[in-house]
Design a protein around this motif. Structure first.
Motif, PDB file in Angstrom:
ATOM      1  N   GLY A  59       0.777  -1.236   0.000  1.00  0.00           N
ATOM      2  CA  GLY A  59       0.000   0.000   0.000  1.00  0.00           C
ATOM      3  C   GLY A  59       0.805   1.279   0.000  1.00  0.00           C
ATOM      4  N   HIS A  60       2.047   1.216   0.512  1.00  0.00           N
ATOM      5  CA  HIS A  60       2.830   2.443   0.686  1.00  0.00           C
ATOM      6  C   HIS A  60       4.166   2.437  -0.050  1.00  0.00           C
ATOM      7  N   GLY A  61       4.501   1.360  -0.719  1.00  0.00           N
ATOM      8  CA  GLY A  61       5.772   1.289  -1.437  1.00  0.00           C
ATOM      9  C   GLY A  61       6.859   0.604  -0.644  1.00  0.00           C
ATOM     10  N   THR A  62       6.907   0.861   0.664  1.00  0.00           N
ATOM     11  CA  THR A  62       7.823   0.177   1.572  1.00  0.00           C
ATOM     12  C   THR A  62       7.108  -0.050   2.897  1.00  0.00           C
ATOM     13  N   THR A  63       7.604  -1.037   3.645  1.00  0.00           N
ATOM     14  CA  THR A  63       7.079  -1.253   4.991  1.00  0.00           C
ATOM     15  C   THR A  63       7.289  -0.010   5.844  1.00  0.00           C
ATOM     16  N   LEU A  64       8.452   0.606   5.728  1.00  0.00           N
ATOM     17  CA  LEU A  64       8.756   1.794   6.526  1.00  0.00           C
ATOM     18  C   LEU A  64       7.759   2.912   6.264  1.00  0.00           C
ATOM     19  N   ALA A  65       7.421   3.155   5.004  1.00  0.00           N
ATOM     20  CA  ALA A  65       6.481   4.228   4.701  1.00  0.00           C
ATOM     21  C   ALA A  65       5.146   3.996   5.399  1.00  0.00           C
ATOM     22  N   GLY A  66       4.701   2.738   5.433  1.00  0.00           N
ATOM     23  CA  GLY A  66       3.462   2.419   6.134  1.00  0.00           C
ATOM     24  C   GLY A  66       3.587   2.619   7.630  1.00  0.00           C
ATOM     25  N   LEU A  67       4.723   2.221   8.193  1.00  0.00           N
ATOM     26  CA  LEU A  67       4.934   2.384   9.631  1.00  0.00           C
ATOM     27  C   LEU A  67       5.013   3.859  10.013  1.00  0.00           C
ATOM     28  N   MET A  68       5.613   4.652   9.163  1.00  0.00           N
ATOM     29  CA  MET A  68       5.677   6.090   9.430  1.00  0.00           C
ATOM     30  C   MET A  68       4.289   6.723   9.352  1.00  0.00           C
ATOM     31  N   ALA A  69       3.506   6.298   8.369  1.00  0.00           N
ATOM     32  CA  ALA A  69       2.181   6.882   8.180  1.00  0.00           C
ATOM     33  C   ALA A  69       1.217   6.506   9.296  1.00  0.00           C
ATOM     34  N   HIS A 138      16.628   8.684   2.092  1.00  0.00           N
ATOM     35  CA  HIS A 138      16.705  10.007   2.705  1.00  0.00           C
ATOM     36  C   HIS A 138      16.757  11.097   1.638  1.00  0.00           C
ATOM     37  N   ALA A 139      17.450  10.827   0.537  1.00  0.00           N
ATOM     38  CA  ALA A 139      17.486  11.793  -0.569  1.00  0.00           C
ATOM     39  C   ALA A 139      16.114  11.961  -1.215  1.00  0.00           C
ATOM     40  N   MET A 140      15.239  10.958  -1.038  1.00  0.00           N
ATOM     41  CA  MET A 140      13.864  11.036  -1.551  1.00  0.00           C
ATOM     42  C   MET A 140      12.921  11.704  -0.546  1.00  0.00           C
ATOM     43  N   ASP A 141      13.479  12.277   0.508  1.00  0.00           N
ATOM     44  CA  ASP A 141      12.651  12.853   1.583  1.00  0.00           C
ATOM     45  C   ASP A 141      11.716  11.809   2.172  1.00  0.00           C
ATOM     46  N   LEU A 142      12.208  10.560   2.240  1.00  0.00           N
ATOM     47  CA  LEU A 142      11.504   9.434   2.868  1.00  0.00           C
ATOM     48  C   LEU A 142      10.228   9.043   2.132  1.00  0.00           C
ATOM     49  N   VAL A 143      10.074   9.491   0.892  1.00  0.00           N
ATOM     50  CA  VAL A 143       8.939   9.082   0.047  1.00  0.00           C
ATOM     51  C   VAL A 143       9.507   8.163  -1.032  1.00  0.00           C
TER      52      VAL A 143
END
Length: 221
Positions: A59-69, A138-143
């Motif tokens: 759903g978010h591209g990475t597990t981390l992105a989902g955990l952050m959201a 990090h260079a992608m601003d975490l997106v």
């Protein structure tokens, strides 16, 4: 260089399961630590944690992105934890290093991981001197990929014309935004694809062996 790739001036490579074969199962070690992180964070069993992890990945591209959201997880803490693995399954890949060295133009790594981890992987593979730079999460601003902003940011950061770029990646869905902005796309179909897409119209080339493919396109040089 074969005629279909004569326009390419910038060679962009994903890292995990692209610059090394998925059969090494290195990423399986990261995957296991991600599951453990989710289980500890949410206080749930590993089976449920694995389900949550993959839902966030899809759903978010990475597990981390989902955990952050959803859980305001500190990205540095997560990445430090999941990348704390042994890399003994990776070996130096002299043929791949030789092929990348022969490619005309610039060479970059574009990864949803972070730079410290990428540097360790590249060093194990003998590719530590093969790339101009690493464009990391990090260079992608975490997106992360496949967000369109990740690709625009890459091009802006290095002054790249997408029409002169080839992007090689094992996750087919991450090639679609690259094709949308004009990049040539190479799918490294080595068994790591976790989110199959019926539509493959955005893929220009497919290989199960990146090194062999690079040597093939360079054979007339």
């Amino acid at each position: 260089m074969i005629a279909r790739l004569a326009h390419v001036r910038n060679w962009i490579f994903d890292l995990d399961n692209t610059l090394y074969p998925a059969r090494t199962n290195l990423f399986a070690r990261i995957d296991a630590r991600m599951t453990r992180f989710v289980a500890d964070l949410l206080g749930i069993g590993e089976a449920e944690a694995y389900r949550v992890q993959k839902d966030y990945f899809i759903g978010h591209g990475t597990t981390l992105a989902g955990l952050m959201a959803h859980h305001q997880v500190d990205p540095h803490a997560f990445l430090d934890y999941v990348h704390d693995i042994e890399m003994d399954v990776l070996e130096q890949d002299a043929p791949l290093a030789a092929a990348i060295a022969r490619l005309p133009g610039r060479k970059l790594v574009f990864t949803n991981g972070d730079k410290p981890y990428a540097l360790k992987v590249l060093d194990r593979l003998g590719l530590g001197e093969s790339f101009e730079a690493i464009h990391d999460l990090h260079a992608m601003d975490l997106v992360p990929k496949p967000a369109a902003s990740a690709y625009r940011g890459l091009c802006d950061a290095f002054g790249l014309d997408p029409a002169e770029c080839l992007f090689a990646e094992d996750m087919a869905r991450n090639l679609k935004p690259a094709k949308a902005i004009g990049m040539t796309t190479l799918w490294v179909d080595n068994g790591s694809e976790q989110d199959p897409d019926v539509d493959r119209a955005f893929i220009d080339f497919t290989t199960a062996d990146l090194s062999a493919w690079l040597h093939h396109i360079l054979e007339d040089q």
